[in-house]
Design a protein around this motif. Structure first.
Motif, PDB file in Angstrom:
ATOM      1  N   GLY A 123       0.660  -1.246   0.036  1.00  0.00           N
ATOM      2  CA  GLY A 123      -0.009  -0.075  -0.189  1.00  0.00           C
ATOM      3  C   GLY A 123       0.738   1.240  -0.044  1.00  0.00           C
ATOM      4  N   TYR A 124       1.753   1.335   0.715  1.00  0.00           N
ATOM      5  CA  TYR A 124       2.807   2.414   0.725  1.00  0.00           C
ATOM      6  C   TYR A 124       3.446   2.637  -0.358  1.00  0.00           C
ATOM      7  N   GLU A 125       4.198   1.541  -1.029  1.00  0.00           N
ATOM      8  CA  GLU A 125       4.638   1.702  -2.442  1.00  0.00           C
ATOM      9  C   GLU A 125       3.724   2.293  -3.396  1.00  0.00           C
ATOM     10  N   LEU A 126       2.430   1.720  -3.462  1.00  0.00           N
ATOM     11  CA  LEU A 126       1.522   2.183  -4.545  1.00  0.00           C
ATOM     12  C   LEU A 126       0.958   3.611  -4.311  1.00  0.00           C
ATOM     13  N   MET A 127       0.787   3.960  -2.845  1.00  0.00           N
ATOM     14  CA  MET A 127       0.676   5.394  -2.681  1.00  0.00           C
ATOM     15  C   MET A 127       1.688   6.372  -3.019  1.00  0.00           C
ATOM     16  N   ARG A 128       2.819   6.202  -2.842  1.00  0.00           N
ATOM     17  CA  ARG A 128       4.077   6.786  -2.993  1.00  0.00           C
ATOM     18  C   ARG A 128       4.122   6.960  -4.586  1.00  0.00           C
ATOM     19  N   ARG A 129       3.973   5.857  -5.199  1.00  0.00           N
ATOM     20  CA  ARG A 129       3.962   5.829  -6.582  1.00  0.00           C
ATOM     21  C   ARG A 129       2.997   6.691  -7.242  1.00  0.00           C
ATOM     22  N   PHE A 130       1.701   6.469  -7.099  1.00  0.00           N
ATOM     23  CA  PHE A 130       0.854   6.987  -7.672  1.00  0.00           C
ATOM     24  C   PHE A 130       0.576   8.681  -7.253  1.00  0.00           C
ATOM     25  N   ALA A 131       1.218   9.062  -5.988  1.00  0.00           N
ATOM     26  CA  ALA A 131       1.087  10.290  -5.608  1.00  0.00           C
ATOM     27  C   ALA A 131       2.168  11.148  -6.528  1.00  0.00           C
TER      28      ALA A 131
END
Length: 152
Positions: A123-131
């Protein structure tokens, strides 16, 4: 034939994720094809999915009263289309329209949000990348606004 996790591994939004994370993400995806002119997303609709462009191009558009549709940005192979699936209230903020026939991987955003809840590192990785993707889109919108309104 390559699997979805193999297909997404080199996309900028997923590059560098470990193979297990790619497998989990791929489990929420499927290959899709759309014709030129088809809408992938419509402003105001429920944001329950997103796309990775494999081939073709997609215009991100916003409706301007009295002026019609304005293209904010054009996306190409390797680009992710849509980030609203990840952020409440899960509604699209613009339209996305195929400019030509496109091959896409469509991802079930509800499925992937569930995977992120179960695996906070993912979740953190996807949030960081999509942000980061969101910041890029905001910058493109800023440039469009300067082009439209920046002339005295």
């Amino acid at each position: 034939m390559r699997t979805i996790d193999e297909l997404i591994a080199t996309a900028p939004v997923f590059a560098g994720l470990d193979p297990e994370q790619l497998r989990v993400i791929a489990g929420c995806g499927r290959n899709e094809h759309v014709v030129a002119g088809a809408f992938l997303l419509r402003e105001g609709d429920a944001a329950d999915r997103f796309f990775l462009i494999r081939r073709g191009s997609v215009a991100l558009e916003v409706h301007a009263p009295g002026r019609g549709q304005l293209t904010i940005e054009t996306l190409h192979a390797g680009d992710a289309v849509g980030w609203s699936w990840l952020f409440a209230p899960y509604r699209w903020q613009l339209d996305a329209r195929a400019l030509e026939p496109c091959e896409l991987i469509g991802f079930d955003g509800v499925c992937l949000r569930g995977k992120c809840e179960a695996d906070h590192e993912l979740g953190y990785e996807l949030m960081r990348r999509f942000a980061a993707n969101l910041v890029d889109r905001l910058q493109a919108t800023r440039m469009q606004l300067l082009d439209v309104y920046g002339h005295a």
